[in-house]
Design a protein around this motif. Structure first.
Motif, PDB file in Angstrom:
ATOM      1  N   PHE A  99       1.143 -54.282  -4.337  1.00 13.11           N
ATOM      2  CA  PHE A  99       0.596 -53.480  -3.239  1.00 13.11           C
ATOM      3  C   PHE A  99       1.686 -53.237  -2.190  1.00 13.11           C
ATOM      4  CE2 PHE A  99      -1.965 -52.712   0.568  1.00 13.11           C
ATOM      5  CZ  PHE A  99      -2.902 -51.823   0.074  1.00 13.11           C
ATOM      6  N   PRO A 100       1.721 -52.029  -1.611  1.00 10.58           N
ATOM      7  CA  PRO A 100       2.770 -51.739  -0.608  1.00 10.58           C
ATOM      8  C   PRO A 100       2.716 -52.702   0.565  1.00 10.58           C
ATOM      9  CG  PRO A 100       1.646 -49.725  -1.276  1.00 10.58           C
ATOM     10  CD  PRO A 100       0.879 -50.856  -1.876  1.00 10.58           C
ATOM     11  N   ARG A 101       3.879 -52.961   1.136  1.00 11.79           N
ATOM     12  CA  ARG A 101       3.997 -53.842   2.290  1.00 11.79           C
ATOM     13  C   ARG A 101       4.479 -53.057   3.495  1.00 11.79           C
ATOM     14  NH1 ARG A 101       7.618 -58.815   0.390  1.00 11.79           N
ATOM     15  NH2 ARG A 101       9.003 -57.077  -0.146  1.00 11.79           N
ATOM     16  N   PHE A 102       4.224 -53.605   4.672  1.00 11.12           N
ATOM     17  CA  PHE A 102       4.657 -52.946   5.903  1.00 11.12           C
ATOM     18  C   PHE A 102       6.180 -52.976   6.002  1.00 11.12           C
ATOM     19  CE2 PHE A 102       0.318 -54.271   6.905  1.00 11.12           C
ATOM     20  CZ  PHE A 102      -0.197 -53.092   7.437  1.00 11.12           C
ATOM     21  N   LYS A 103       6.726 -51.919   6.555  1.00  9.58           N
ATOM     22  CA  LYS A 103       8.169 -51.790   6.718  1.00  9.58           C
ATOM     23  C   LYS A 103       8.565 -52.287   8.104  1.00  9.58           C
ATOM     24  CE  LYS A 103       8.639 -47.836   3.617  1.00  9.58           C
ATOM     25  NZ  LYS A 103       9.370 -48.597   2.583  1.00  9.58           N
ATOM     26  N   GLY A 104       9.529 -53.186   8.137  1.00 10.67           N
ATOM     27  CA  GLY A 104      10.042 -53.697   9.396  1.00 10.67           C
ATOM     28  C   GLY A 104      11.179 -52.847   9.940  1.00 10.67           C
ATOM     29  N   LYS A 105      11.665 -53.235  11.105  1.00  9.08           N
ATOM     30  CA  LYS A 105      12.754 -52.476  11.723  1.00  9.08           C
ATOM     31  C   LYS A 105      14.073 -52.652  10.991  1.00  9.08           C
ATOM     32  CE  LYS A 105      10.812 -52.428  16.391  1.00  9.08           C
ATOM     33  NZ  LYS A 105      11.043 -52.766  17.823  1.00  9.08           N
ATOM     34  N   ARG A 106      14.168 -53.659  10.153  1.00  6.98           N
ATOM     35  CA  ARG A 106      15.396 -53.868   9.388  1.00  6.98           C
ATOM     36  C   ARG A 106      15.350 -53.175   8.029  1.00  6.98           C
ATOM     37  NH1 ARG A 106      17.192 -60.073   9.667  1.00  6.98           N
ATOM     38  NH2 ARG A 106      19.066 -59.085   8.806  1.00  6.98           N
ATOM     39  N   ALA A 107      14.308 -52.408   7.765  1.00 11.56           N
ATOM     40  CA  ALA A 107      14.212 -51.672   6.511  1.00 11.56           C
ATOM     41  C   ALA A 107      15.233 -50.536   6.502  1.00 11.56           C
ATOM     42  CB  ALA A 107      12.796 -51.118   6.329  1.00 11.56           C
ATOM     43  N   PRO A 108      15.672 -50.088   5.331  1.00 11.27           N
ATOM     44  CA  PRO A 108      16.626 -48.974   5.271  1.00 11.27           C
ATOM     45  C   PRO A 108      16.087 -47.729   5.966  1.00 11.27           C
ATOM     46  CG  PRO A 108      16.451 -50.057   3.137  1.00 11.27           C
ATOM     47  CD  PRO A 108      15.380 -50.651   4.005  1.00 11.27           C
ATOM     48  N   LEU A 109      16.946 -47.064   6.725  1.00 12.31           N
ATOM     49  CA  LEU A 109      16.559 -45.872   7.471  1.00 12.31           C
ATOM     50  C   LEU A 109      16.652 -44.652   6.571  1.00 12.31           C
ATOM     51  CD1 LEU A 109      18.443 -46.533  10.844  1.00 12.31           C
ATOM     52  CD2 LEU A 109      16.090 -47.089  10.257  1.00 12.31           C
ATOM     53  N   SER A 110      15.592 -43.855   6.539  1.00  4.83           N
ATOM     54  CA  SER A 110      15.576 -42.626   5.753  1.00  4.83           C
ATOM     55  C   SER A 110      14.488 -41.721   6.280  1.00  4.83           C
ATOM     56  CB  SER A 110      15.353 -42.911   4.261  1.00  4.83           C
ATOM     57  OG  SER A 110      14.054 -43.436   4.056  1.00  4.83           O
ATOM     58  N   CYS A 111      14.667 -40.429   6.047  1.00  3.85           N
ATOM     59  CA  CYS A 111      13.677 -39.423   6.465  1.00  3.85           C
ATOM     60  C   CYS A 111      13.901 -38.187   5.609  1.00  3.85           C
ATOM     61  CB  CYS A 111      13.812 -39.099   7.947  1.00  3.85           C
ATOM     62  SG  CYS A 111      12.604 -37.892   8.541  1.00  3.85           S
TER      63      CYS A 111
END
Length: 458
Positions: free
Chosen positions: A123-135
């Motif tokens: 199941f998906p987990r919440f993304k923290g501020k240290r997660a890779p940045l992308s858009c």
């Protein structure tokens, strides 16, 4: 003539204001992802709690649809309250985060129901501020700048200078043989990148070389051994950088790092050390990728058929003694490069079955050994007496698969990436797995258990 999807990635040199805007867009995508995930989890938990009290059927709380369209519709209704600052970024930042969530939930649901190949998806987990940045941007004003070939245009951010020229893509777009579909910005190892997903019209050329088959055996001692007898030495980029990485690791340990419990913020020197570690890792990765590109290009240009093994790299790295050496080779990356380069040059890539005993089979008489230890670097056949290097023997067996091409030889043409096996709930029954087939009652119970919660209702 065929149309394929191809990615063009360029390094960016943004200004300080543009870098702040890029980080804001990536943060908006992460916020929308976490918001949608919280809504879905709350809905699933509520329905599970109601079932524990005996509530069933229509009395349950209505299931929430997690399609990208439904999530965007729900987000637009509450974005003013959930994120009053939403107008600072492009709407694509939030739409891409919700689209990523919809894809993750669909993959989890399909894997849980046994309708997805590969390993089990959690199941998906919440993304923290240290997660890779992308858009990702799919609509709006984005693409290349017509005035020069050193800038790209992004929504709400404007023209951003590129570190390298975009002439390769610009020429295709000007000629009408390429169409940009989307743009994805990422931050990796201290540098910003933009990747364009492009529809390219490609004419597959006919093979001009005579029929030439080469078997490629990847290993740890050497990068690759070819059936022609050539041995490609293993580049030791990671080994050469280990001394500096250890020194920087000790340096970072002596400085003040982040700590969530007291809310301690990292020091400036700690951030500088981490940036140096990231740059060193990026150098190693770029050097490894460059060597793999040179090898794969040479193989595709010199031979019409390339045979490789379907290695379980994820399982191989579990060996702690060999994990670093296996990861430093890039076995999966070499196969990926061979497959897409062969498709664009009229060549073929054959992937041997994962359980084909290429190392245990004698390339002279075809006798298969019962056991061959990893420490035995020389293959000695007890039947014909042939003595040969084990890696060269494996490469020749791989090349021989194409000559004896049949459904039982274990060679397939251009198989898709990933584990060809399905999830555990959908494996074949009977003699293939040693388990009896489930009865009708078990099948009905399995369908009933996955019908309500784990099926995408979009």
């Amino acid at each position: 003539m065929s149309t394929v999807l191809q990615a063009y990635r360029f390094a960016l040199d943004p200004t300080c204001a543009q870098e702040t805007a890029l980080r804001s867009h990536c943060g908006g995508q992460r916020f929308a992802f976490n918001w949608g995930l919280a809504q879905v989890r709350a809905n699933l938990d509520q329905r599970e709690a109601e079932r524990s009290y005996g509530v069933t059927g229509e009395q349950l709380t209505p299931a929430m649809s997690w399609s990208a369209y439904s999530l965007r519709k729900d987000w637009n209704q509450v974005k003013g309250e959930a994120a009053p600052w939403w107008g600072e970024n492009s709407k694509e930042a939030y739409s891409s985060g919700l689209a990523n969530l919809a894809t993750a939930l669909t993959n989890w649901s399909s894997s849980r129901a046994g309708m997805r190949k590969g390993s089990r998806v959690r199941f998906p987990r919440f993304k923290g501020k240290r997660a890779p940045l992308s858009c990702r941007f799919t609509t709006g004003a984005f693409g290349l700048v017509d005035t020069d070939r050193r800038h790209v245009k992004l929504p709400r951010i404007g023209m951003v200078r590129t570190h390298e020229s975009t002439r390769k893509l610009a020429r295709r777009v000007a000629a009408g043989t390429a169409r940009i579909r989307s743009a994805t910005i990422t931050f990796r190892s201290g540098r910003w990148f933009v990747s364009f997903s492009v529809e390219v019209e490609r004419t597959d050329p006919a093979p001009t070389l005579p029929e030439s088959v080469v078997g490629v055996d990847l290993g740890v001692k050497s990068l690759a051994v070819l059936s022609t007898g050539e041995v490609v030495p293993k580049p030791k980029h990671l080994e050469h950088a280990q001394r500096e990485l250890r020194r920087l690791g000790r340096q970072a340990a002596r400085r003040q790092g982040p700590d969530r419990r007291p809310g301690q913020q990292p020091s400036k020197r700690w951030r500088q050390t981490q940036a140096r570690i990231a740059r060193l890792h990026a150098y190693v990765a770029n050097a490894r990728r460059d060597g793999l590109h040179k090898l794969s290009t040479r193989l595709v240009r010199s031979h019409t058929v390339v045979v490789v093994e379907d290695l379980n790299v994820a399982g191989m790295v579990r060996n702690r003694r060999l994990a670093r050496h296996i990861a430093g080779v890039g076995m999966g990356e070499l196969r990926r490069q061979l497959e897409y380069k062969a498709g664009g040059s009229g060549r073929r890539v054959h992937v041997a079955d994962r359980w084909y005993p290429s190392s245990k089979t004698c390339s002279g008489c075809g006798v298969v050994k019962a056991k061959l230890r990893l420490s035995e670097r020389t293959f000695v056949c007890e039947s014909c007496g042939m003595s040969i290097d084990r890696d060269l023997n494996a490469a020749r067996n791989l090349a021989a698969l194409v000559e004896a091409s049949s459904p039982s030889c274990g060679a397939t043409e251009n198989e898709p990436d990933g584990n060809p096996c399905q999830t555990r709930t959908m494996r074949a029954t009977g003699t293939a797995t040693g388990r009896p087939a489930p009865g009708a009652g078990q099948r009905r119970h399995r369908e009933a258990s996955t019908q309500d919660t784990f099926v995408d209702v979009s």
